[in-house]
Structure formats: C-alpha cells, structure tokens
Design a protein around this motif. Structure first.
Motif, PDB file in Angstrom:
ATOM      1  N   ARG A  85      33.258  42.656  40.631  1.00  0.00           N
ATOM      2  CA  ARG A  85      34.500  42.277  39.986  1.00  0.00           C
ATOM      3  C   ARG A  85      34.275  41.076  39.082  1.00  0.00           C
ATOM      4  NH1 ARG A  85      36.642  46.002  38.846  1.00  0.00           N
ATOM      5  NH2 ARG A  85      37.339  47.509  40.340  1.00  0.00           N
ATOM      6  N   ARG A  86      35.281  40.753  38.317  1.00  0.00           N
ATOM      7  CA  ARG A  86      35.155  39.689  37.339  1.00  0.00           C
ATOM      8  C   ARG A  86      35.152  38.317  38.012  1.00  0.00           C
ATOM      9  NH1 ARG A  86      36.213  40.181  31.956  1.00  0.00           N
ATOM     10  NH2 ARG A  86      36.861  42.307  32.450  1.00  0.00           N
ATOM     11  N   ARG A 134      30.071  46.129  31.262  1.00  0.00           N
ATOM     12  CA  ARG A 134      30.598  44.759  31.355  1.00  0.00           C
ATOM     13  C   ARG A 134      30.994  44.245  29.970  1.00  0.00           C
ATOM     14  NH1 ARG A 134      29.883  42.061  36.087  1.00  0.00           N
ATOM     15  NH2 ARG A 134      31.885  41.009  35.965  1.00  0.00           N
ATOM     16  N   TRP A 174      47.393  39.109  32.091  1.00  0.00           N
ATOM     17  CA  TRP A 174      46.637  40.296  32.466  1.00  0.00           C
ATOM     18  C   TRP A 174      47.023  40.754  33.877  1.00  0.00           C
ATOM     19  CZ3 TRP A 174      40.672  40.642  33.524  1.00  0.00           C
ATOM     20  CH2 TRP A 174      40.318  41.999  33.572  1.00  0.00           C
ATOM     21  N   SER A 175      47.115  39.795  34.788  1.00  0.00           N
ATOM     22  CA  SER A 175      47.458  40.144  36.167  1.00  0.00           C
ATOM     23  C   SER A 175      48.835  40.776  36.253  1.00  0.00           C
ATOM     24  CB  SER A 175      47.405  38.901  37.049  1.00  0.00           C
ATOM     25  OG  SER A 175      46.096  38.392  37.103  1.00  0.00           O
ATOM     26  N   MET A 176      49.802  40.173  35.586  1.00  0.00           N
ATOM     27  CA  MET A 176      51.146  40.749  35.599  1.00  0.00           C
ATOM     28  C   MET A 176      51.115  42.168  35.083  1.00  0.00           C
ATOM     29  SD  MET A 176      53.780  37.938  34.060  1.00  0.00           S
ATOM     30  CE  MET A 176      52.975  36.433  33.569  1.00  0.00           C
ATOM     31  N   GLY A 179      48.499  42.194  41.109  1.00  0.00           N
ATOM     32  CA  GLY A 179      47.569  42.185  39.987  1.00  0.00           C
ATOM     33  C   GLY A 179      46.407  41.254  40.248  1.00  0.00           C
ATOM     34  N   ILE A 180      46.712  40.054  40.711  1.00  0.00           N
ATOM     35  CA  ILE A 180      45.636  39.100  40.994  1.00  0.00           C
ATOM     36  C   ILE A 180      44.764  39.600  42.138  1.00  0.00           C
ATOM     37  CG2 ILE A 180      45.181  36.795  41.908  1.00  0.00           C
ATOM     38  CD1 ILE A 180      47.488  35.770  40.225  1.00  0.00           C
ATOM     39  N   SER A 186      49.579  49.157  37.629  1.00  0.00           N
ATOM     40  CA  SER A 186      48.943  49.724  38.811  1.00  0.00           C
ATOM     41  C   SER A 186      49.968  50.151  39.858  1.00  0.00           C
ATOM     42  CB  SER A 186      47.976  48.684  39.370  1.00  0.00           C
ATOM     43  OG  SER A 186      47.621  48.984  40.688  1.00  0.00           O
ATOM     44  N   GLU A 214      34.561  42.992  28.751  1.00  0.00           N
ATOM     45  CA  GLU A 214      34.769  41.646  28.220  1.00  0.00           C
ATOM     46  C   GLU A 214      35.489  41.701  26.876  1.00  0.00           C
ATOM     47  OE1 GLU A 214      33.960  38.980  29.805  1.00  0.00           O
ATOM     48  OE2 GLU A 214      32.424  39.574  31.266  1.00  0.00           O
ATOM     49  N   LEU A 244      31.429  46.700  37.856  1.00  0.00           N
ATOM     50  CA  LEU A 244      31.336  46.349  36.440  1.00  0.00           C
ATOM     51  C   LEU A 244      29.903  46.123  35.987  1.00  0.00           C
ATOM     52  CD1 LEU A 244      34.250  44.085  35.266  1.00  0.00           C
ATOM     53  CD2 LEU A 244      33.790  46.498  34.925  1.00  0.00           C
ATOM     54  N   SER A 246      44.295  42.600  43.075  1.00  0.00           N
ATOM     55  CA  SER A 246      43.565  43.804  42.716  1.00  0.00           C
ATOM     56  C   SER A 246      42.435  43.514  41.727  1.00  0.00           C
ATOM     57  CB  SER A 246      44.561  44.802  42.134  1.00  0.00           C
ATOM     58  OG  SER A 246      43.919  45.813  41.422  1.00  0.00           O
ATOM     59  N   LEU A 247      42.669  42.580  40.825  1.00  0.00           N
ATOM     60  CA  LEU A 247      41.637  42.281  39.827  1.00  0.00           C
ATOM     61  C   LEU A 247      40.600  41.293  40.340  1.00  0.00           C
ATOM     62  CD1 LEU A 247      43.778  41.989  36.571  1.00  0.00           C
ATOM     63  CD2 LEU A 247      42.153  43.794  37.138  1.00  0.00           C
ATOM     64  N   PHE A 248      41.050  40.280  41.093  1.00  0.00           N
ATOM     65  CA  PHE A 248      40.132  39.219  41.478  1.00  0.00           C
ATOM     66  C   PHE A 248      40.126  38.952  42.964  1.00  0.00           C
ATOM     67  CE2 PHE A 248      42.691  38.195  37.701  1.00  0.00           C
ATOM     68  CZ  PHE A 248      41.762  38.494  36.728  1.00  0.00           C
ATOM     69  N   HIS A 303      48.582  44.289  34.604  1.00  0.00           N
ATOM     70  CA  HIS A 303      47.842  45.231  35.433  1.00  0.00           C
ATOM     71  C   HIS A 303      48.594  45.522  36.729  1.00  0.00           C
ATOM     72  CE1 HIS A 303      44.560  47.296  37.427  1.00  0.00           C
ATOM     73  NE2 HIS A 303      44.728  46.496  38.463  1.00  0.00           N
ATOM     74  N   GLY A 304      49.222  44.508  37.289  1.00  0.00           N
ATOM     75  CA  GLY A 304      49.991  44.732  38.507  1.00  0.00           C
ATOM     76  C   GLY A 304      51.091  45.753  38.286  1.00  0.00           C
ATOM     77  N   ILE A 305      51.819  45.599  37.203  1.00  0.00           N
ATOM     78  CA  ILE A 305      52.896  46.554  36.926  1.00  0.00           C
ATOM     79  C   ILE A 305      52.326  47.935  36.646  1.00  0.00           C
ATOM     80  CG2 ILE A 305      54.670  47.150  35.234  1.00  0.00           C
ATOM     81  CD1 ILE A 305      55.396  44.213  35.085  1.00  0.00           C
TER      82      ILE A 305
END
Lengths: 221, 221
Positions: B188-189, A134, A171-173, B176-177, A179, A138, A127, B179-181, A175-177
DNA sequence: ATTTCATGTAAACGGCGTTTACATCAGTCG
DNA sequence: CGACTGATGTAAACGCCGTTTACATGAAAT
C-alpha cells in the motif's frame, strides 16, 4: 481439442495458428470478465477461452494470473490519470469549479469503469508488483496533489495546511464514497442521496473548514 | 486418507470421529487464513485442514465457501458495533472527545482485525446474502449515526445539516483512510503521517466546516 | 437396545493455475 | 530460394480446489 467457448465469443474472426494480438485481447477479456463477475471471479482460463486460444497461451504474455491483473490495474491508473487531468484542466475556469469537476470525474470513473476500478483498488494487487504500476498510480495521485497545491494557495500563508494532507483527505473521502456507495448495484448499501451529491457536500464542508469557501453548505447543485 | 495438515495445526488435541465444535473452529480458521493471505487466498479446504477434518465436513455447517465468509463478516460487524459503541460511550465525557475516540476505534479495528475488516468490506460479500448480516452491518452504522445525531444538535436548528449525511460523510472519510492506508503492510501507499492523525485532522476540518469547532485545525492530538 | 439424527469420511467430478514438451509460423541470413 | 531461429500457440499432465453423493460413526431419545 476444443475449449468450449463458455461465456461469450467476441473472437468472431477465425484465425490461423497465431492470434496476432493476444495480449490486448486478454486485457479486454479481463475487463469484461471483471465487470461481469468481480475481480475474484475472473479466471485466467476464461480469458483464454474468451480470446479463443488454449488455456496455456496467456502464459506467453503474462507470468501468471496476477501479472495480467496488475497490467489491467496499470492501464486503469493511466486512464484514470488522463481522465482526472482533463477534468482538472489546470484549474480552469476557476479552482472551485475545476475541483468540483475533479471529484465528479473520480466518481464517474468508479461507476463507468468498474472493472478498472476494481483491478486498481479492490483486487488486492500489490502496488509494487511492477514499478510501472506504482508509477501510474503515482501519476494519478499527482493530479489530485497538484489541484490541492493550487487550492491551498488561496489561503493566507499563515496557517496554510500542507497540500499533501489536503490531497490525501480529498482522496480518502472520494475513495470512501466510491468504495462504499459507488456502484448502484445491489449488494451495497442504499443511499438517501446520489453519491455525487454526497461527495460534493462533503468536499464543500471540508473546504469551508479550511476557510476556502464562505456560503452555508446546504444541499446539492 | 490423511489431509496433509498443510499450513499450521492448532488442532493439537486429538479427537474422535466428531469434532465437537467445528463451526467455531472453521470461523477461527477463516480468520487466521484471511489475515495471512487475504480474503481471496482463503480456501475452504484449507480451513478444513486447519480444523483437522475432511474437506467435505465444512458443508455440514455452511452451504458453501461464501456462506462461511458471510458468517465471518456478520460476526465482524457485531464485534465492530460493540467496539464502536464502547468507544462512543454515549458521548461521554463530551461529544468532541467521544467522537474522536470513535474515529480512532474505527481505524484501530481496521488495523487490529484485518481479517474481520476484509471479510466485511473487501471480500465482496453481498450484504443481503443473509438478513442477519445486513442487520449487523446496520447496527454498526447505527452507532455512527447516533453520534452524528448528537453532534448536529450542537448546531443552531437553522441550517442544521441532516445527521444521516454527516454520518455518511464521516464513515466515508474513515473507511477511505482505512481502506487506502489502513494497514501498515507493504503493498500500500506510504504516508507522511500516521493514519490516525490524517483522520483526526480531516474530521476536525470537516466539523469546523459545519461550524462545530472554532480553533484553527493544525496537527497534534 | 434400537432407532434416529447430526456430524464426519471417502470417493468422485469438473474446473482452474501452471508447467513442460512439442507444433507452427514469421522473419533473417546464407 | 531454403535452412535456422525466436516468438507464439497447443496438448497433455499435475496438484489443488469447490462441491456432491453415498456411506460411516456416534450421541441422544425412545
């Protein structure tokens, strides 16, 4: 020397020595190639062929292959932010409906713009390759966060969770789905229900856990 | 011809014409190289150098580069399934504690075995590249699903959600978590709280939404 | 001891990312 | 109008990679 014109040739218009809009053409080429073969299969030389220029020409516009990828990711985040902002629409006509639209828009974007989504989240572009990258990322997240801010305001101040945390959870949920099951393609796991319903149900249950919705969380729309 | 021995040389023991255990050596090399430079930067030739053999030798053990990657992913899923099963431990001493351990194990795995995790989820290896790969991935998910089965049995039969859906929800959140963090690396963020707490909170809220826990979901272990 | 088969090597091919020196063209300034 | 200059594209070359093919080696079986 002729550079083969391997895959496709959308540069129907012949041209003089200079292309005129090579940078944009390279971005479009990258999107087409990523959509076709994934971010790993995307090749700088292929993009050059696609645009009808020599393999060295792209270096006039991008430091290297990764810089082009980073630019695609940046544009993706900007488009993403616009799409999400439009879906959220300041929470109109009511927060719940708007929040639902927001999640669906996220999945739609992942499904309908797989090239952008890949460049943004799966291509391994750091990023901080570019401050603008970035920044764009954001501003996409900022939409989610603003939505979460308004949502938690529906709760009594006592025990109100941090909006940032709520935004990160959603966001995690999502993105998880996206992805794991986002693209109906092969190569991924099959699902007993559409990804949109899976997301809607999980967000409903989550919001219910926050005390934000009453009804029992059974099936879809 | 000498093949340089570019990055590192863990093949300290000199050897005769035959390596003796090249397949295992290649897998270890792949893990080291993926951990170092990501699944994209991983190179078949580098793995060969790492093992001290010629660039063509790996083809005696793997059809191509992707087959090695798929084998790494398969081994990753098998290890993953074992780790998750051990963490779940049939739900002992009580389901909630075991479920919490399960989530933490997932994140631990993503953090401590980034090479495996990358090969499994981010390398773009199609799951049906190998039936054994799909099987291994299923058996990892089966642990999550079994846990979800037991969890939903805590609910009154009326309005009990499908365990498969619950498993998919929790998997999505966790992936999701992760993969993102997941990795504390750069690129990464940044997070206002550790990923483990973020996950624990989200699962608690989610389970509360299902009616499975009572207390108010504030932070803390 | 000879055969056989798995495993490793050498050499070659095309493709890619990248760099360097050169070519072409559009605009600027005399 | 004409020379200069900077931006953009080309040609050629380098090293590296994935992969294939023909050959070498050695361990196990006969």
């Amino acid at each position: 020397m002729k550079w083969g014109k391997g895959s496709k040739e959308p540069d129907n218009e012949p041209r003089g020595y200079h292309h005129g809009n090579l940078k944009e053409a390279l971005v479009r080429a990258a999107l087409a190639l990523i959509a076709e073969k994934g971010p790993a299969g995307f090749t700088f030389a292929d993009a050059a062929r696609w645009a009808g220029v020599s393999p060295a020409a792209p270096y006039r516009h991008y430091r290297d292959r990764e810089a082009l990828l980073a630019d695609v990711a940046r544009r993706g985040f900007e488009l993403f932010a616009a799409v999400l902002a439009k879906a959220w629409d300041e929470g109109r006509p009511d927060l719940m409906r708007a929040f639902d639209r927001l999640g669906k828009s996220y999945l739609d974007f992942a499904k309908n713009q797989p090239a952008y989504y890949s460049a943004m989240f799966e291509a391994g572009v750091p990023l901080d390759a570019d401050p603008q990258l970035r920044e764009a990322s954001e501003s996409a997240f900022a939409v989610l966060r603003a939505a979460a801010e308004k949502l938690v305001l529906l709760m009594p101040a006592k025990g109100r969770p941090p909006a940032l945390m709520v935004a990160l959870h959603v966001w995690s949920m999502t993105h998880g789905i996206a992805s794991l099951f986002g693209r109906g393609d092969a190569a991924r796991r099959a699902l007993p229900m559409p990804a949109e319903e899976l997301l809607e149900a999980s967000v409903l249950i989550y919001l219910r856990g926050l005390g934000l919705t009453a009804g029992t969380p059974s099936g879809g729309s």
